[in-house]
Design an enzyme around this catalytic site. Sequence first.
Site, PDB file in Angstrom:
ATOM      1  N   GLU A  76      -7.794  79.445  37.469  1.00 18.71           N
ATOM      2  CA  GLU A  76      -6.614  78.808  37.970  1.00 18.71           C
ATOM      3  C   GLU A  76      -5.335  79.800  37.744  1.00 18.71           C
ATOM      4  O   GLU A  76      -4.615  79.910  38.356  1.00 18.71           O
ATOM      5  CB  GLU A  76      -6.462  77.401  37.821  1.00 18.71           C
ATOM      6  CG  GLU A  76      -7.622  76.565  38.495  1.00 18.71           C
ATOM      7  CD  GLU A  76      -8.978  76.547  37.794  1.00 18.71           C
ATOM      8  OE1 GLU A  76      -8.889  76.999  36.660  1.00 18.71           O
ATOM      9  OE2 GLU A  76      -9.883  76.340  38.401  1.00 18.71           O
ATOM     10  N   HIS A 145     -11.694  64.269  38.790  1.00 15.90           N
ATOM     11  CA  HIS A 145     -11.630  64.511  40.506  1.00 15.90           C
ATOM     12  C   HIS A 145     -10.817  63.420  40.772  1.00 15.90           C
ATOM     13  O   HIS A 145     -10.812  63.018  42.222  1.00 15.90           O
ATOM     14  CB  HIS A 145     -12.743  64.544  41.023  1.00 15.90           C
ATOM     15  CG  HIS A 145     -14.001  65.493  40.566  1.00 15.90           C
ATOM     16  ND1 HIS A 145     -14.728  65.290  39.528  1.00 15.90           N
ATOM     17  CD2 HIS A 145     -14.045  66.667  40.987  1.00 15.90           C
ATOM     18  CE1 HIS A 145     -15.552  66.102  39.086  1.00 15.90           C
ATOM     19  NE2 HIS A 145     -15.053  67.454  39.973  1.00 15.90           N
TER      20      HIS A 145
HETATM   21  C1  LIG Z   1     -10.942  74.266  35.616  1.00 14.76           C
HETATM   22  C2  LIG Z   1     -12.045  73.974  36.539  1.00 14.76           C
HETATM   23  N1  LIG Z   1     -11.845  74.640  37.914  1.00 14.76           N
HETATM   24  C3  LIG Z   1     -12.975  74.186  38.661  1.00 14.76           C
HETATM   25  C4  LIG Z   1     -13.593  73.370  38.779  1.00 14.76           C
HETATM   26  C5  LIG Z   1     -14.563  72.824  39.777  1.00 14.76           C
HETATM   27  N2  LIG Z   1     -16.172  73.637  39.640  1.00 14.76           N
HETATM   28  C6  LIG Z   1     -16.736  72.625  39.108  1.00 14.76           C
HETATM   29  S1  LIG Z   1     -18.315  73.504  38.713  1.00 14.76           S
HETATM   30  C7  LIG Z   1     -17.754  75.009  39.422  1.00 14.76           C
HETATM   31  C8  LIG Z   1     -18.603  76.456  39.475  1.00 14.76           C
HETATM   32  C9  LIG Z   1     -18.954  76.596  38.023  1.00 14.76           C
HETATM   33  O1  LIG Z   1     -19.964  77.777  38.162  1.00 14.76           O
HETATM   34  P1  LIG Z   1     -20.532  78.057  36.730  1.00 14.76           P
HETATM   35  O2  LIG Z   1     -19.665  78.314  35.785  1.00 14.76           O
HETATM   36  O3  LIG Z   1     -21.336  79.441  37.153  1.00 14.76           O
HETATM   37  O4  LIG Z   1     -21.504  77.077  36.307  1.00 14.76           O
HETATM   38  P2  LIG Z   1     -23.104  76.501  36.927  1.00 14.76           P
HETATM   39  O5  LIG Z   1     -22.544  75.335  38.057  1.00 14.76           O
HETATM   40  O6  LIG Z   1     -23.734  77.526  37.928  1.00 14.76           O
HETATM   41  O7  LIG Z   1     -23.785  76.021  35.965  1.00 14.76           O
HETATM   42  C10 LIG Z   1     -16.408  74.644  39.965  1.00 14.76           C
HETATM   43  C11 LIG Z   1     -15.830  75.797  40.587  1.00 14.76           C
HETATM   44  C12 LIG Z   1     -13.857  72.808  37.562  1.00 14.76           C
HETATM   45  N3  LIG Z   1     -14.771  71.719  37.379  1.00 14.76           N
HETATM   46  N4  LIG Z   1     -12.884  73.017  36.416  1.00 14.76           N
END
Ligand SMILES: Cc1ncc(C[n+]2csc(CCOP(=O)(O)OP(=O)(O)O)c2C)c(N)n1
Lengths: 353, 433
Positions: A76, A145
């Site tokens: 972000e 959320h």
């Molecule tokens: C600071 C923040 N930004 C955005 C999100 C929304 N979000 C939740 S999970 C995710 C994807 C994360 O992907 P990754 O780090 O590859 O982990 P995976 O889900 O593949 O285990 C996002 C964008 C969040 N939870 N926190």
Amino acid sequence: MSVQETASSDPLVTEETRRLNMIEAINEALDIMLARDPDVIIMGEDVGYFGGVFRATAGLQEKHGKTRVFDTPISECGIIGVAVGMGAYGLRPVPEIQFADYIYPGLDQLISEAARLRYRSAGEYIAPMTVRSPFGGGIFGGQTHSQSPEAIFAHVSGLKTVIPSTPHDAKGLLIAAIEDNDPVIFFEPKRIYNGPFSGYYDKPVEPWKKHRDSKVPEGYYKIPLGKARIVQEGEAMTVLTYGTMVHVAEAVCAAKGVDAEILDLRTLVPLDIEAIEKSVKKTGRCLIVHEATRTAGFGAELSALVTERCFYHLEAPVDRVTGFDTPYPHSLEWAYFPGPVRIGEAIDKLLKD
Amino acid sequence: MADRPEGTAAQGSNKPVLSLHVPEPKYRPGDTVDFSHIGVTRPGDQPRPDEVCHASETAPLTLDLVRVLGDDNKAHGPWDPKLDPETLRQMLRHFAMVRAFDARMYRGQRQGKTSFYMKCTGEEATSISAAMALASDDMVFPSYRQQGILIARGYSLVEMINQIYSNRGDKLKGRQLPIMYSSREHSFFSISGNLATQTPQAVGWAMASAIKGDSRIAATWVGEGSTAEGDFHSACTFAAVYNAPVILNVVNNQWAISSFSGFAGAERTTFAARAVGYGIAGIRVDGNDPLAVYAAERWAANRARANAGPTLIEHFTYRAEGHSTSDDPSQYRSAHESDEWPLGDPVNRLKKHLIALGEWDEERHAAMDLACAEEVKAATKEAEKNGILGHGLHHPFATMFEDVFEELPWHLVEQSKQAIHEREVKFPEGRPK
Ligand SMILES: Cc1ncc(C[n+]2csc(CCOP(=O)(O)OP(=O)(O)O)c2C)c(N)n1
Ligand SMILES: [Mg+2]
């Protein structure tokens, strides 16, 4: 004056109106702005090919191309930071932060940079970005959320804060925000993306298509930032509110048969102080309703303004109905949410005083 | 547009025209998948440097892929952790348990018993095998996809389900989104919904352990997508500067919701290679090879314990299912990817290894699967006695105000009274059972 009248008497509304939900209205505003202004670009986590986790940007990458609508790394800070840089070049970025709860890593870029760029460069550089982000609770999203952090942004000089409560307004306000040359935080109440929410959570959800405010004109139109909307006129009291709580307040007033004048503020900064003063001076009573936590919430600012400016017209102390000063709990969501009981009792008290 | 500098630079000059690169995954829905570009190394070929080597000696390993289990289902090379069959069977049982648990909880969400769930299918080794390589009191700072650690550390299934159902048995008082566990007793840090925040925290815990002359180390897990967050880079910098006894596990499951790893930089280099720039040790490991994961994690743990500093491990794996119950991956990626994944399935690979060792067979495996499913079912029944989400059996309203601070200030006392009062108005005859 009903809302339909407001909409159809708007000189900008010339074409036919259709019924859209809030996501569709936002999507349409973005689509129109991408087409009208080659400097508009949209970016954010999952907004490109997929079209956003709430589908707000669905189809836009395919239509406008990958360098106009694209996914970003999960940062972000990066998203807002590059939006400042793009704005310095002359673009008009519309970054999406997936949930308002995740905007905090971007705060330094937003508060220290975007908000102050015009001021510190004496207008040489500006940050004409519109940061869209779903906010608010009522979806069992737990504490990460569900937050309503609008007061944090309203507190920062140099940021505008906009919160629509209907599909019609979402489209017109978003277009105005994008065209605005200052940084705008555009918080979308995700609970009402698909239908207005009365606050009576055990009742079935009414879809937008059946709601009077889902009539969305085709094409380009703007709703000026800083103009409140009179949801309903009334004499008994003024209710100042925004976002999801507009609908909750309306439903509670209807259920109680209270002749309240309900103002949907639409933008917190700049604030339509004229409309507020006019209404409170008329009714002599003022209730402020927001979902966000109470302490130093935007309601405190509103309460102070009303007291400062309408004191001699007030029949009763200004009151606030808000979320509690705790993180948004998961299982006790409806105990937390400022619903019909909390609002209803505040109305009774205000009318009794 | 008004009030901004002229936008367009001198186009049409003889300078080259710039263009923006926007990453694009190789396959989208409907595409046939060919993963032959993924460099699958030969198990056993990768050198295993001394655990206290100079960090730069590991640099080649950050572009390599440490593998132990071969297609012959046997263990190969210097990274073979030489685990005894009993430990391997235990690991397999943890795998099976997590799978059974995930299946049941996913179904529970679909049945409306809770709001949300996240599986770790295909990634079980990255948490279970890694956790087994640590001491049980080493502190872990996981992301949301490491339920395997809790299972490996013997956390009660009923407690997990209570948390998922947000019911009155939930020791986190129904406050957190499902799967955001916390168990201090299991040296398992409270999970945050905000990505990557746990990574500098793990480094801080490790620094504290070093300050106090403790012997425990810390480990953290973060998704490859989340390594884009500034927090992760702060974690790496602090880990390097203070030579912190910490392991940074990057779980590269190729996807971050709908965004492929290219949006976190994977088109340029590996995630393990981040270590090189920070001057810390790095290893890239086949995340679907339970023995390789165990070996890499143990190497890093021994290194940290010997005061030789932090290690970044990239676990190269694949998110075999959707991001969460809120996600439909068929919208953005080819359904064939999972079948074509060249590194196989960790459960299957471990099972075949044990069979090849003569220490396991299909009948026992089937019986184990059944036993795990039964155990999960029984735990679910037990937890359901404490209620499911939205059905009345939650913690008392007053608990909503506890733990905001150590003591309740006046305004929370007032608000607590208000909440309880509202409950009485809403349910004059008491809350329906
Ligand atoms: C600071 C923040 N930004 C955005 C999100 C929304 N979000 C939740 S999970 C995710 C994807 C994360 O992907 P990754 O780090 O590859 O982990 P995976 O889900 O593949 O285990 C996002 C964008 C969040 N939870 N926190
Ligand atoms: Mg990932």
